[in-house]
Design an enzyme around this catalytic site. Sequence first.
Site, PDB file in Angstrom:
ATOM      1  N   GLY A  55       0.849  -1.192   0.000  1.00  0.00           N
ATOM      2  CA  GLY A  55       0.000   0.000   0.000  1.00  0.00           C
ATOM      3  C   GLY A  55       0.885   1.243   0.000  1.00  0.00           C
ATOM      4  N   ALA A  56       0.434   2.252  -0.755  1.00  0.00           N
ATOM      5  CA  ALA A  56       1.293   3.418  -1.026  1.00  0.00           C
ATOM      6  C   ALA A  56       1.851   4.066   0.247  1.00  0.00           C
ATOM      7  CB  ALA A  56       0.493   4.431  -1.836  1.00  0.00           C
ATOM      8  N   ARG A  97       9.920  -1.716  -5.133  1.00  0.00           N
ATOM      9  CA  ARG A  97       8.642  -1.817  -5.866  1.00  0.00           C
ATOM     10  C   ARG A  97       8.507  -0.557  -6.733  1.00  0.00           C
ATOM     11  NH1 ARG A  97       3.322  -3.763  -3.058  1.00  0.00           N
ATOM     12  NH2 ARG A  97       2.854  -4.306  -5.218  1.00  0.00           N
ATOM     13  N   GLN A 210      -6.171  -8.630  -1.751  1.00  0.00           N
ATOM     14  CA  GLN A 210      -6.104  -7.595  -0.701  1.00  0.00           C
ATOM     15  C   GLN A 210      -7.488  -7.234  -0.171  1.00  0.00           C
ATOM     16  OE1 GLN A 210      -4.312  -7.471  -3.515  1.00  0.00           O
ATOM     17  NE2 GLN A 210      -2.386  -6.375  -3.254  1.00  0.00           N
ATOM     18  N   ASP A 251      -1.897   4.479  -6.106  1.00  0.00           N
ATOM     19  CA  ASP A 251      -0.481   4.237  -5.827  1.00  0.00           C
ATOM     20  C   ASP A 251       0.380   5.335  -6.429  1.00  0.00           C
ATOM     21  OD1 ASP A 251      -0.372   1.309  -4.611  1.00  0.00           O
ATOM     22  OD2 ASP A 251      -1.959   1.446  -6.102  1.00  0.00           O
ATOM     23  N   ASN A 261      -3.745   2.500  -9.932  1.00  0.00           N
ATOM     24  CA  ASN A 261      -4.211   1.792  -8.734  1.00  0.00           C
ATOM     25  C   ASN A 261      -4.235   0.298  -9.054  1.00  0.00           C
ATOM     26  OD1 ASN A 261      -5.185   2.057  -5.975  1.00  0.00           O
ATOM     27  ND2 ASN A 261      -7.127   1.256  -6.731  1.00  0.00           N
ATOM     28  N   LYS A 262      -4.577  -0.499  -8.065  1.00  0.00           N
ATOM     29  CA  LYS A 262      -4.537  -1.959  -8.210  1.00  0.00           C
ATOM     30  C   LYS A 262      -5.259  -2.422  -9.480  1.00  0.00           C
ATOM     31  CE  LYS A 262      -2.768  -4.247  -6.091  1.00  0.00           C
ATOM     32  NZ  LYS A 262      -1.398  -4.719  -6.374  1.00  0.00           N
TER      33      LYS A 262
HETATM   34  O1  MRU Z   1       0.199  -4.226  -4.300  1.00  0.00           O
HETATM   35  P1  MRU Z   1      -0.249  -3.398  -3.146  1.00  0.00           P
HETATM   36  O2  MRU Z   1      -1.100  -4.113  -2.167  1.00  0.00           O
HETATM   37  O3  MRU Z   1       0.882  -2.628  -2.508  1.00  0.00           O
HETATM   38  O4  MRU Z   1      -1.157  -2.344  -3.880  1.00  0.00           O
HETATM   39  C1  MRU Z   1      -1.540  -1.186  -3.302  1.00  0.00           C
HETATM   40  C2  MRU Z   1      -2.953  -1.193  -3.049  1.00  0.00           C
HETATM   41  O5  MRU Z   1      -3.382  -1.759  -2.068  1.00  0.00           O
HETATM   42  C3  MRU Z   1      -3.881  -0.543  -3.921  1.00  0.00           C
HETATM   43  O6  MRU Z   1      -3.549  -0.324  -5.198  1.00  0.00           O
HETATM   44  C4  MRU Z   1      -4.563   0.563  -3.190  1.00  0.00           C
HETATM   45  O7  MRU Z   1      -5.820   0.670  -3.708  1.00  0.00           O
HETATM   46  C5  MRU Z   1      -3.856   1.865  -3.256  1.00  0.00           C
HETATM   47  S1  MRU Z   1      -2.554   1.994  -2.168  1.00  0.00           S
HETATM   48  C6  MRU Z   1      -3.206   2.985  -0.982  1.00  0.00           C
END
Ligand code: MRU
Length: 368
Positions: A55-56, A97, A210, A251, A261-262
């Site tokens: 997560g960011a 990452r 997630q 992100d 985003n995801k």
């Molecule tokens: O791969 P991750 O779990 O680090 O991805 C990030 C996320 O959980 C999402 O993209 C999220 O919606 C944004 S991060 C606050």
Amino acid sequence: MKVNKKNRRTIWIDPQDPHIVRVFDQRLLPWKIVEEPLCRPEDAIRAIREMYVRGAGLIGATAGYGMYLATLAAPVNDDAGFMNYMQGYAEELNAARPTARNLKWAIDRMLAAIRPAVGAKEKQQAARQAAGEIADEDADFCRRIGLHGRELIRAISEKKKGERVNILTHCNAGWLAFVDYGSATAPIYAARDAGIDLHVYVDETRPWNQGARLTAWELQQEEIPCTLICDNTGGHLMQRGMVDMVIVGSDRTTHTGDVANKIGTYLKALAARDNNIPFYVALPSSTIDWEMDSGSQIPIEKRSPEEVTSVMGVDSASRIQTLRIAAEGTEALNYSFDVTPARLVSALITERGVTAADQESIHALFGR
Ligand code: MRU
């Protein structure tokens, strides 16, 4: 936010030993609550790369504390050697990452805090303070995102004359993705605290799940009514009038309003547009990339195909197991993020307020 009714943050310095940073091992949630110690600088890199933390915002905060751990391992007797070590570590950390903007943002902020301090002791102190400030600021910005986003939920609740507001979210932009509150979830918590009746549809978010593993669990811990859905269900619910608004995280957001985003977020934005449902993106300004003009420039992480061909869960004896779900040898492609173009975003919810997702409005809000 709450874990077993106790307020917790996602990252903290061990109260018994200031040379140890602790995080939850999110790979094991919700089945096991394990507090993972980060003792050496390389532990922070491993924690980010292997998604003990994700997560960011939390990636940014972990980078801050990783830089602090690096000051404890850097050569103490010459300033130039110290900074060379830090620079080398910063580069390795930055490669952990690629997509989350907060990683580079936090590393740069840490280097700027450490550089002017004189001598190893002072640099270590400066690093500890800056890492703490990054974490505190992340929590505070998310709290403020909550207050601004709450008003968007309130407006829908009033339009529905107090009837339950149904919110759809994707992945985990909850407190587990930040230090506290979360970005997409902060408005939900604030609206609940204001007595607004709401319910959340949680996308499972394959391949890492997630949504199923983290968002559904954290909402349950906070006693927010929620329902887990398969990733493909959202469009159908929108067509049936079962979703009033979508709130997701980000992100990396370009200063022109495109949002990474995801993976799967883009499809939800398309479905929301087709059904005239507002699609909001909640993010702290640390996620904004002021140099990138277009979402097409955002580096998109590609992860192991095994995340697609397998799934993790617990068996009836509560043992964590990984199962292969495709025939052996099946090829798989695992892009971790996608880009939702600004034109599909109803508004961005930031710590400074709600803004249209375009360059002029974003710059005006942040005085740039
Ligand atoms: O791969 P991750 O779990 O680090 O991805 C990030 C996320 O959980 C999402 O993209 C999220 O919606 C944004 S991060 C606050």
